[in-house]
Write a protein that holds these residues in place. Structure first.
Motif, PDB file in Angstrom:
ATOM      1  N   ILE A 109      43.894  40.508  49.079  1.00  7.36           N
ATOM      2  CA  ILE A 109      43.202  39.616  48.087  1.00  7.36           C
ATOM      3  C   ILE A 109      44.244  39.800  46.798  1.00  7.36           C
ATOM      4  N   GLU A 110      44.563  40.968  46.380  1.00  6.48           N
ATOM      5  CA  GLU A 110      45.396  41.210  45.353  1.00  6.48           C
ATOM      6  C   GLU A 110      46.794  40.903  45.523  1.00  6.48           C
ATOM      7  N   ASN A 125      43.481  36.897  42.632  1.00  4.87           N
ATOM      8  CA  ASN A 125      42.268  37.345  43.387  1.00  4.87           C
ATOM      9  C   ASN A 125      41.972  36.074  44.115  1.00  4.87           C
TER      10      ASN A 125
END
Length: 203
Positions: free
Chosen positions: A81-82, A27
């Motif tokens: 984000i991931e 993240n």
């Protein structure tokens, strides 16, 4: 003495843990937050070692500007984000290992040349007693006196440049909505009553 050693051990351990979390988390926002926490721990370590100016510089420059800028950029770009879990991290492991060896060699060479072989060091480093140092003038006071007297104009110009850059970032990142209904006072004042009122028969 024992309290300083305990604080140094705690901040050093938290710094190592934070640095590990920065490079291991997938993240991006969490990585930036741990980076800010790492800078705070390093600032505390520098404060314990007596480098109060470098400690405050870490807080102002790295935490207050660079890390917060990274956080705003990551959140503003709205990136994924991931990271993908199927990515093979073993491909970049040899490059990271090689860079780690080069960094370790550079640190060992600099310590050997500048510290161990130096003849200017007479006494070993000692802990700073801040109760005693508080009664004498510090490096921050001396630098502040020079900054606000001799270089006050340059200091004000730097503040002006930062203000203009902040306003430019706000103008560039603000989202203008074109489908909003806005009130135009000029059209309302110069309107013709005959065209705006319409009589209709209800019969």
């Amino acid at each position: 003495m024992i309290y300083d050693f305990i604080l140094f051990s705690v901040f050093a351990s938290l710094s190592v843990i934070s640095a590990t979390m920065v490079i291991s988390l997938s993240n991006a926002v969490h990585s930036v937050l741990f980076l800010i926490f790492l800078f705070c721990n390093m600032s505390s370590l520098l404060l314990l070692l007596g480098a109060e100016f470098l400690s405050l510089l870490f807080l102002i420059v790295y935490v207050g500007a660079i890390a917060v800028l990274f956080l705003f950029v990551v959140m503003m770009l709205n990136i994924n984000i991931e990271l993908s879990s199927s990515k093979n991290y073993l491909k970049v492991l040899p490059i990271g290992f090689l860079l780690s060896i080069i960094l370790a060699l550079q640190i060992l060479i600099s310590i050997d040349v500048n510290f161990i072989g130096s003849k200017n060091i007479i006494n070993s480093p000692e802990w700073i007693l801040w109760l005693i140092e508080s009664f004498s003038s510090s490096n921050v006071e001396a630098l502040g006196f020079v900054l606000y007297t001799k270089y006050s104009l340059l200091f004000l110009l730097c503040g002006l440049v930062l203000l203009v850059s902040m306003l430019g970032v706000i103008v560039l990142t603000i989202h203008q909505k074109t489908k909003l209904k806005k009130q135009n006072i000029t059209i309302q004042v110069y309107r013709v009553p005959r065209k705006t009122i319409k009589f209709s028969s209800l019969n």
